[in-house]
Design an enzyme around this catalytic site. Sequence first.
Site, PDB file in Angstrom:
ATOM      1  N   SER A  22    -107.918  45.189  -9.925  1.00 29.58           N
ATOM      2  CA  SER A  22    -108.339  46.416 -10.580  1.00 29.58           C
ATOM      3  C   SER A  22    -109.499  46.146 -11.537  1.00 29.58           C
ATOM      4  O   SER A  22    -109.617  45.056 -12.095  1.00 29.58           O
ATOM      5  CB  SER A  22    -107.148  46.993 -11.357  1.00 29.58           C
ATOM      6  N   PRO A  23    -110.372  47.131 -11.756  1.00 33.08           N
ATOM      7  CA  PRO A  23    -111.445  46.950 -12.742  1.00 33.08           C
ATOM      8  C   PRO A  23    -110.869  46.703 -14.135  1.00 33.08           C
ATOM      9  O   PRO A  23    -109.949  47.405 -14.567  1.00 33.08           O
ATOM     10  CB  PRO A  23    -112.210  48.282 -12.700  1.00 33.08           C
ATOM     11  N   GLN A 103    -117.392  49.110  -9.837  1.00 30.87           N
ATOM     12  CA  GLN A 103    -116.987  50.426 -10.318  1.00 30.87           C
ATOM     13  C   GLN A 103    -118.149  51.031 -11.090  1.00 30.87           C
ATOM     14  O   GLN A 103    -118.592  50.471 -12.101  1.00 30.87           O
ATOM     15  CB  GLN A 103    -115.751  50.330 -11.214  1.00 30.87           C
ATOM     16  N   TYR A 185    -113.186  59.314 -19.054  1.00 31.69           N
ATOM     17  CA  TYR A 185    -114.625  59.112 -19.021  1.00 31.69           C
ATOM     18  C   TYR A 185    -115.298  60.321 -18.367  1.00 31.69           C
ATOM     19  O   TYR A 185    -114.643  61.277 -17.978  1.00 31.69           O
ATOM     20  CB  TYR A 185    -114.943  57.774 -18.361  1.00 31.69           C
ATOM     21  N   ARG A 233    -111.596  56.473  -8.334  1.00 26.29           N
ATOM     22  CA  ARG A 233    -110.455  56.332  -9.251  1.00 26.29           C
ATOM     23  C   ARG A 233    -110.238  57.655  -9.962  1.00 26.29           C
ATOM     24  O   ARG A 233    -111.138  58.182 -10.609  1.00 26.29           O
ATOM     25  CB  ARG A 233    -110.687  55.207 -10.258  1.00 26.29           C
TER      26      ARG A 233
END
Length: 370
Positions: A22-23, A103, A185, A233
């Site tokens: 995962s990031p 990402q 975000y 995501r």
Amino acid sequence: MAKLLEPLTLRGTTFANRIWVSPMCQYSCDAEGAPGVPTDWHLVHLGGLAVGGAALVLTEAAAVVPEGRISPQDAGLWNEEQARGWTRIVDFVHSQGVAIGVQLAHAGRKASTYRPWAGQQGSVPPADGGWETVGPSALAFGGYATPTELDLDGIARVVTGFAEAARRADAAGFDVVELHAAHGYLLHQFLSPVSNHRTDAYGGDLAGRSRLLLEVLDAVRAVWPQEKPVLVRLSTSDWVPGGWDVAESVELTRELAAHGADLIDASSGGNAPEQQIPVGPGYQVPNAARIRRETGVPVAAVGLILEPAQAEQLLVSGDADAVFLARPLLADPRWPQRAAQALHAPEAVAWPPQYVRATRAPVPFVQPRV
């Protein structure tokens, strides 16, 4: 063969197994000398994870414009110097037989903040290297600075920024791009009625609030090779009354697939300080399962997936097609190799020849502390 260790193909890319990195933001770029350029830390961090046997390594969030960084020390992909910095990392990960993705992100109203260990919280003022932030509406997140509401020209620049970053990602050799529309975000801010109070074409109903994300996806798909996958995501729930929820995530997923998305990375939260998250092992898996069940679109689950048997079961049950791991891999970068041994298929995950002697005696799986 355990399901967790089976290959998975998206478009023209086959991942050797379904254990994916995962990031994870590292907040470790040089904010003054070379802002946004990945460093030796990123090479060692991501390279070490590739050596550990995961089939896909996603980088941390890479900002598509300077003002899209979460912190001044965040990575970016808005210029060619950054692209060159990523290329050497891509090349090393590929040398281990592992796929790598980037990402792409814009932090919106949650940008220009101190990195976690700075000893300060909140927004970094311009005098200290920060900048003015932007968002769908002039609504602050918690105690952060109030953002400037994006006008239509600003929205267009965001779309262009994502497309140009995707073009650089392809030139750098990345196999995958992931659009970050989660964790409060910018793209998530537009999706959620908690943060989007606009009355124009980018606000209001689901179609309006999802317009920016779909425009970004279209722009990325226009420059990203058709044979390479695009992941998205999503925060599948804001975990607050009246916020973004899993039902809207299901509807949006259908639209994303129609516009060329190949897999949903199903996370949650991050857009409202008052969120109430029922944290526990696999706490986000039910949302991932519902999206997969109701749309038929491939989904990856993430969030407190700690043990190989747990990961295997959620794949066997059809709740997800792959798993993203974060903190367990920070605690133990060899998690995939140890998982293969725990699932009685040690040969299913490759070991570098320099480390193969470690396979000559059983290596017990140790539950990482997270």
